[in-house]
Write a protein that holds these residues in place. Structure first.
Motif, PDB file in Angstrom:
ATOM      1  N   ASP A   1       0.585   4.121  -2.818  1.00 51.94           N
ATOM      2  CA  ASP A   1       0.283   5.512  -2.438  1.00 51.94           C
ATOM      3  C   ASP A   1       1.356   6.470  -2.961  1.00 51.94           C
ATOM      4  OD1 ASP A   1      -1.911   4.564  -1.125  1.00 51.94           O
ATOM      5  OD2 ASP A   1      -1.053   4.726   0.897  1.00 51.94           O
TER       6      ASP A   1
ATOM      7  N   GLN B   1       0.833  -1.212   0.000  1.00 52.03           N
ATOM      8  CA  GLN B   1       0.000   0.000   0.000  1.00 52.03           C
ATOM      9  C   GLN B   1       0.866   1.260   0.000  1.00 52.03           C
ATOM     10  OE1 GLN B   1      -3.564  -0.166  -0.085  1.00 52.03           O
ATOM     11  NE2 GLN B   1      -3.040   1.859  -0.859  1.00 52.03           N
ATOM     12  N   SER B   2       1.958   1.213   0.755  1.00 48.96           N
ATOM     13  CA  SER B   2       2.842   2.378   0.807  1.00 48.96           C
ATOM     14  C   SER B   2       3.410   2.669  -0.583  1.00 48.96           C
ATOM     15  CB  SER B   2       3.971   2.104   1.815  1.00 48.96           C
ATOM     16  OG  SER B   2       5.009   3.014   1.634  1.00 48.96           O
TER      17      SER B   2
ATOM     18  N   SER C   1       0.950   9.497  -5.684  1.00 51.04           N
ATOM     19  CA  SER C   1       1.316  10.895  -5.396  1.00 51.04           C
ATOM     20  C   SER C   1       2.305  11.424  -6.420  1.00 51.04           C
ATOM     21  CB  SER C   1       1.989  11.034  -4.036  1.00 51.04           C
ATOM     22  OG  SER C   1       1.157  10.595  -3.046  1.00 51.04           O
TER      23      SER C   1
END
Ligand code: SF4
Length: 268
Positions: A215, A211-212, A219
């Motif tokens: 994300d 998930q990191s 971004s």
């Protein structure tokens, strides 16, 4: 040949052992459970049982397969040399040139080349560009590095960033740890594939690590492709129940991880 690897259409294994099978040299922790070595242990699948360590067997370059690329009319994505590292120290430099020549002569086809040895990829590609009077690779040749942890990411991605290509990508599989903040490395990257390890005794992959990455790619406006959760996935420190062994059924991913993008302006 057709493949079930979700991010490509075909695998073209242009480098093979003369007497059957393939060969590669393990180089980092991501190679420990190498899928290709496992296949090579099985004569039923055409393997020669040689481990991916020690000295290579006699190898051949399939020049006929390369020549045929130029005659293929239907656009496809080709993952080239999926069973080895085409930029391995043992691969003759002129084989890499012949491969790049074949790709150059087939502009309708998209070629995805992945290495764990980006320093060789960089110098080989620069030599090839010089010999053709080009300052950048044609946009049908995508160059990528395989990486599995923070250490290999820090080693390999700055070298990849120096390759003059429109599409530079990472294959982060198997993801073996939280990569932390990767924003500085994403600046020169157009695409990132990520997945946990599959197969028996797979090393764990925590979905928070995935998930990191997703994300941070979102971004930074970098396309991201979640290939699989892996065979030993955890969420909130609990084993995550998957519907299939590798955890590659996207419908069963947690919703925020249901992301399979290709580089911008590329049609899947
Ligand atoms: S570089 Fe790739 S193909 Fe070669 S041993 Fe490592 S994981 Fe296997």
């Amino acid at each position: 040949m057709p493949t079930n690897i979700e991010w490509t259409d075909l695998t073209d294994n242009i480098i093979r052992a003369k007497d059957g099978g393939w060969w590669c040299q393990k180089i980092s922790p991501g190679c420990a459970k190498c899928y290709s070595e496992k296949l090579n242990q099985n004569t039923f699948f055409g393997g020669n049982k040689q481990p991916y360590t020690g000295q290579p067997p006699e190898l051949i370059l399939d020049t006929e397969a390369i020549r045929k690329w130029g005659f293929q009319t239907k656009p496809k994505k080709h993952f080239v040399a999926s069973m080895t590292d085409v930029f391995g120290e043992w691969v003759p430099r002129h084989w890499q040139r012949e491969m790049l020549d074949g790709m150059f002569a087939a502009p309708k086809q998209t070629f995805q080349i992945l290495t764990k040895r980006p320093e060789i990829m960089l110098s080989s590609i620069n030599e090839w560009l010089d010999s053709h009077g080009l300052d950048k690779l044609p946009n049908n040749i995508w160059t990528g590095v395989s990486t599995e942890n923070r250490h290999t990411l820090e080693q390999r991605s700055p070298i990849l960033a120096q390759i003059p290509a429109d599409i530079r990508f990472w294959s982060v599989e198997p993801l073996l740890e939280d990569l932390g903040n990767i924003s500085q490395f994403l600046k020169h990257t157009q695409w990132l594939i990520v997945g946990g390890e599959s197969g028996p005794n797979s090393r764990p992959c925590h979905l928070e690590w995935l998930q990191s990455i997703v994300d941070q790619c979102q971004s930074a406006d970098v396309s991201v492709f979640v290939k699989q959760l892996g065979a030993n996935a955890y969420l909130n420190e609990q084993q995550f129940q998957k519907s299939d062994k590798k955890g590659c059924d996207i419908a069963k991913f947690p919703t925020p991880l249901q992301v399979r993008e290709f580089p911008n302006s590329v049609v899947s």
